[in-house]
Scaffold this motif. Structure first.
Motif, PDB file in Angstrom:
ATOM      1  N   HIS A   1      -3.904  13.118  46.056  1.00 22.37           N
ATOM      2  CA  HIS A   1      -3.374  12.114  45.134  1.00 22.37           C
ATOM      3  C   HIS A   1      -2.312  12.727  44.224  1.00 22.37           C
ATOM      4  N   ALA A   2      -2.535  13.979  43.852  1.00 23.40           N
ATOM      5  CA  ALA A   2      -1.600  14.711  43.007  1.00 23.40           C
ATOM      6  C   ALA A   2      -1.841  16.194  43.236  1.00 23.40           C
ATOM      7  N   ALA A   3      -0.795  16.991  43.106  1.00 25.65           N
ATOM      8  CA  ALA A   3      -0.927  18.430  43.288  1.00 25.65           C
ATOM      9  C   ALA A   3       0.091  19.147  42.419  1.00 25.65           C
ATOM     10  N   THR A   4      -0.281  20.337  41.978  1.00 22.02           N
ATOM     11  CA  THR A   4       0.632  21.206  41.237  1.00 22.02           C
ATOM     12  C   THR A   4       0.856  22.448  42.084  1.00 22.02           C
ATOM     13  N   LEU A   5       2.115  22.737  42.364  1.00 26.03           N
ATOM     14  CA  LEU A   5       2.489  23.859  43.222  1.00 26.03           C
ATOM     15  C   LEU A   5       3.467  24.771  42.498  1.00 26.03           C
ATOM     16  N   LYS A   6       3.622  25.975  43.012  1.00 27.94           N
ATOM     17  CA  LYS A   6       4.652  26.899  42.548  1.00 27.94           C
ATOM     18  C   LYS A   6       5.802  26.844  43.550  1.00 27.94           C
ATOM     19  N   PRO A   7       7.033  27.149  43.109  1.00 30.08           N
ATOM     20  CA  PRO A   7       8.153  27.149  44.055  1.00 30.08           C
ATOM     21  C   PRO A   7       7.853  28.040  45.263  1.00 30.08           C
ATOM     22  N   GLY A   8       8.106  27.524  46.446  1.00 35.46           N
ATOM     23  CA  GLY A   8       7.861  28.252  47.681  1.00 35.46           C
ATOM     24  C   GLY A   8       6.549  27.888  48.355  1.00 35.46           C
ATOM     25  N   GLU A   9       5.622  27.287  47.628  1.00 28.81           N
ATOM     26  CA  GLU A   9       4.340  26.908  48.218  1.00 28.81           C
ATOM     27  C   GLU A   9       4.487  25.643  49.061  1.00 28.81           C
ATOM     28  N   ARG A  10       3.544  25.475  49.984  1.00 28.03           N
ATOM     29  CA  ARG A  10       3.533  24.300  50.868  1.00 28.03           C
ATOM     30  C   ARG A  10       2.152  23.663  50.829  1.00 28.03           C
ATOM     31  N   ILE A  11       2.134  22.364  51.078  1.00 22.20           N
ATOM     32  CA  ILE A  11       0.878  21.610  51.143  1.00 22.20           C
ATOM     33  C   ILE A  11       1.078  20.476  52.140  1.00 22.20           C
ATOM     34  N   SER A  12       0.014  20.042  52.781  1.00 23.42           N
ATOM     35  CA  SER A  12       0.109  18.990  53.778  1.00 23.42           C
ATOM     36  C   SER A  12      -0.457  17.685  53.219  1.00 23.42           C
ATOM     37  N   VAL A  13       0.316  16.616  53.295  1.00 14.86           N
ATOM     38  CA  VAL A  13      -0.107  15.284  52.842  1.00 14.86           C
ATOM     39  C   VAL A  13      -0.361  14.440  54.082  1.00 14.86           C
TER      40      VAL A  13
ATOM     41  N   LEU B   1      10.206  23.347  45.825  1.00 15.92           N
ATOM     42  CA  LEU B   1      11.452  24.094  45.683  1.00 15.92           C
ATOM     43  C   LEU B   1      11.731  24.528  44.255  1.00 15.92           C
ATOM     44  N   ASN B   2      11.830  23.565  43.328  1.00 15.65           N
ATOM     45  CA  ASN B   2      12.207  23.843  41.949  1.00 15.65           C
ATOM     46  C   ASN B   2      11.251  23.145  40.991  1.00 15.65           C
ATOM     47  N   PRO B   3      11.125  23.659  39.755  1.00 17.98           N
ATOM     48  CA  PRO B   3      10.244  23.015  38.780  1.00 17.98           C
ATOM     49  C   PRO B   3      10.650  21.562  38.522  1.00 17.98           C
ATOM     50  N   GLY B   4       9.635  20.717  38.400  1.00 21.61           N
ATOM     51  CA  GLY B   4       9.845  19.294  38.158  1.00 21.61           C
ATOM     52  C   GLY B   4       8.755  18.479  38.826  1.00 21.61           C
ATOM     53  N   THR B   5       8.973  17.178  38.899  1.00 25.54           N
ATOM     54  CA  THR B   5       8.002  16.269  39.504  1.00 25.54           C
ATOM     55  C   THR B   5       8.696  15.407  40.548  1.00 25.54           C
ATOM     56  N   ALA B   6       8.063  15.273  41.692  1.00 28.92           N
ATOM     57  CA  ALA B   6       8.568  14.414  42.773  1.00 28.92           C
ATOM     58  C   ALA B   6       7.422  13.560  43.283  1.00 28.92           C
ATOM     59  N   ILE B   7       7.745  12.378  43.727  1.00 28.56           N
ATOM     60  CA  ILE B   7       6.771  11.472  44.318  1.00 28.56           C
ATOM     61  C   ILE B   7       6.986  11.481  45.833  1.00 28.56           C
ATOM     62  N   ILE B   8       5.928  11.803  46.574  1.00 29.19           N
ATOM     63  CA  ILE B   8       5.985  11.774  48.031  1.00 29.19           C
ATOM     64  C   ILE B   8       5.461  10.419  48.482  1.00 29.19           C
ATOM     65  N   SER B   9       6.266   9.698  49.232  1.00 27.82           N
ATOM     66  CA  SER B   9       5.887   8.373  49.734  1.00 27.82           C
ATOM     67  C   SER B   9       5.583   8.469  51.221  1.00 27.82           C
TER      68      SER B   9
ATOM     69  N   TYR C   1       2.087   4.525  50.492  1.00 28.26           N
ATOM     70  CA  TYR C   1       1.155   5.323  49.707  1.00 28.26           C
ATOM     71  C   TYR C   1       1.957   6.425  49.029  1.00 28.26           C
ATOM     72  N   ARG C   2       1.555   6.796  47.819  1.00 27.28           N
ATOM     73  CA  ARG C   2       2.307   7.788  47.064  1.00 27.28           C
ATOM     74  C   ARG C   2       1.391   8.864  46.490  1.00 27.28           C
ATOM     75  N   CYS C   3       1.926  10.061  46.410  1.00 25.71           N
ATOM     76  CA  CYS C   3       1.228  11.126  45.699  1.00 25.71           C
ATOM     77  C   CYS C   3       2.247  11.885  44.855  1.00 25.71           C
ATOM     78  N   LYS C   4       1.779  12.382  43.722  1.00 30.50           N
ATOM     79  CA  LYS C   4       2.637  13.042  42.746  1.00 30.50           C
ATOM     80  C   LYS C   4       2.560  14.557  42.954  1.00 30.50           C
ATOM     81  N   ILE C   5       3.712  15.175  43.151  1.00 28.86           N
ATOM     82  CA  ILE C   5       3.800  16.622  43.318  1.00 28.86           C
ATOM     83  C   ILE C   5       4.517  17.186  42.101  1.00 28.86           C
ATOM     84  N   THR C   6       3.832  18.071  41.377  1.00 31.21           N
ATOM     85  CA  THR C   6       4.423  18.745  40.222  1.00 31.21           C
ATOM     86  C   THR C   6       4.656  20.193  40.600  1.00 31.21           C
ATOM     87  N   VAL C   7       5.863  20.671  40.370  1.00 34.59           N
ATOM     88  CA  VAL C   7       6.215  22.057  40.678  1.00 34.59           C
ATOM     89  C   VAL C   7       6.440  22.782  39.352  1.00 34.59           C
ATOM     90  N   LYS C   8       5.661  23.851  39.138  1.00 34.36           N
ATOM     91  CA  LYS C   8       5.760  24.654  37.914  1.00 34.36           C
ATOM     92  C   LYS C   8       5.926  26.127  38.288  1.00 34.36           C
TER      93      LYS C   8
END
Length: 109
Positions: A43-55, A85-93, A101-108
């Motif tokens: 539903h939501a995830a916080t990642l660091k630049p360079g990390e990957r996750i499967s939705v 890739l870079n710090p910020g927030t993106a919505i994956i649709s 369906y949407r999930c929120k990806i936060t990159v810090k």
């Protein structure tokens, strides 16, 4: 200011706002779509630049298409792998048929 300069300046301002505030694109829809999140594995995830996750969608019977609200923050492959890739927030649709369906990806950092 002359009238013929007003329109290009307005267009430039609107484009600049879109790139400076990309996170506002789906902000108003998140509360309305809470019920649709039940089929996503994330539903939501916080990642660091360079990390990957499967939705993924649970119970997927048809092909789904994946997209991102901001490709500068996170990209998504046709199979649903999100790359931060870079710090910020993106919505994956994830669109399947008429449902989105949407999930929120936060990159810090």
């Amino acid at each position: 200011m002359k009238k013929h300069l007003l329109f290009p300046i307005l267009i430039l301002f609107l484009l600049l706002c879109r790139f400076l505030y990309p996170h506002t694109r789906f902000g108003y829809q998140e509360e309305l779509d809470l019920l649709s999140h039940r089929n996503l594995n994330i539903h939501a995830a916080t990642l660091k630049p360079g990390e990957r996750i499967s939705v993924k969608l649970s119970g997927l019977k048809k092909l789904a298409s994946y997209s991102t609200s901001d490709f500068r923050i996170a990209t998504v492959s046709p199979s649903g792998t999100v790359h931060a890739l870079n710090p910020g927030t993106a919505i994956i649709s994830v669109k399947q048929g008429d449902n989105t369906y949407r999930c929120k990806i936060t990159v810090k950092d």
